[in-house]
Design a protein around this motif. Structure first.
Motif, PDB file in Angstrom:
ATOM      1  N   GLU A  60      36.264  39.428  42.962  1.00 44.82           N
ATOM      2  CA  GLU A  60      36.739  40.321  44.013  1.00 44.82           C
ATOM      3  C   GLU A  60      35.980  41.637  43.949  1.00 44.82           C
ATOM      4  O   GLU A  60      35.889  42.269  42.906  1.00 44.82           O
ATOM      5  N   CYS A  61      35.445  42.028  45.072  1.00 38.46           N
ATOM      6  CA  CYS A  61      34.667  43.257  45.158  1.00 38.46           C
ATOM      7  C   CYS A  61      34.926  43.874  46.528  1.00 38.46           C
ATOM      8  O   CYS A  61      34.850  43.185  47.541  1.00 38.46           O
ATOM      9  N   LEU A  82      42.889  48.306  43.782  1.00 40.08           N
ATOM     10  CA  LEU A  82      42.451  47.710  42.521  1.00 40.08           C
ATOM     11  C   LEU A  82      43.384  48.068  41.375  1.00 40.08           C
ATOM     12  O   LEU A  82      43.583  47.262  40.453  1.00 40.08           O
ATOM     13  N   THR A  91      46.179  45.570  41.177  1.00 40.18           N
ATOM     14  CA  THR A  91      45.740  44.314  40.562  1.00 40.18           C
ATOM     15  C   THR A  91      45.544  44.489  39.060  1.00 40.18           C
ATOM     16  O   THR A  91      45.941  43.637  38.266  1.00 40.18           O
ATOM     17  N   ILE A 134      38.299  49.996  36.417  1.00 40.96           N
ATOM     18  CA  ILE A 134      37.696  49.966  37.747  1.00 40.96           C
ATOM     19  C   ILE A 134      36.292  50.552  37.679  1.00 40.96           C
ATOM     20  O   ILE A 134      36.089  51.617  37.096  1.00 40.96           O
ATOM     21  N   GLU A 149      35.221  47.526  42.074  1.00 42.15           N
ATOM     22  CA  GLU A 149      35.644  46.246  41.519  1.00 42.15           C
ATOM     23  C   GLU A 149      36.287  46.423  40.153  1.00 42.15           C
ATOM     24  O   GLU A 149      36.056  47.428  39.472  1.00 42.15           O
ATOM     25  N   LEU A 150      37.091  45.444  39.767  1.00 43.46           N
ATOM     26  CA  LEU A 150      37.618  45.412  38.412  1.00 43.46           C
ATOM     27  C   LEU A 150      36.502  44.949  37.491  1.00 43.46           C
ATOM     28  O   LEU A 150      35.713  44.078  37.845  1.00 43.46           O
ATOM     29  N   THR A 164      38.637  54.650  35.359  1.00 44.77           N
ATOM     30  CA  THR A 164      37.756  54.391  36.506  1.00 44.77           C
ATOM     31  C   THR A 164      36.415  55.017  36.172  1.00 44.77           C
ATOM     32  O   THR A 164      36.331  56.201  35.853  1.00 44.77           O
TER      33      THR A 164
END
Length: 69
Positions: free
Chosen positions: A6-7, A29, A32, A41, A54-55, A64
């Protein structure tokens, strides 16, 4: 668990738009990340006005990090 592929792609033309889009992406994010508690992140600047969020298991949970390419 999260989807590692996932991005969130962000393309903007103004700084004001960028701030809002990055904030929304990070918020999504974070939700999630809270489920898995294993990834942070990563925000990557690919070129002016083009970013991805993205993660990443390369970023500690709760952090982050920004990367410029």
């Amino acid at each position: 668990m999260f989807n590692a592929t996932e991005c969130i792609e962000i393309q903007v033309k103004s700084r004001h738009a960028l701030d809002g889009r990055l904030e929304a992406a990070v918020k999504d994010l974070q939700e999630t990340a809270m489920r898995s508690r294993t990834c942070g992140i990563l925000i990557t600047r690919h070129q002016p006005g083009h970013y991805t969020a993205e993660l990443s298991d390369q970023v500690p949970f709760g952090i982050t990090r920004e990367l410029c390419r």
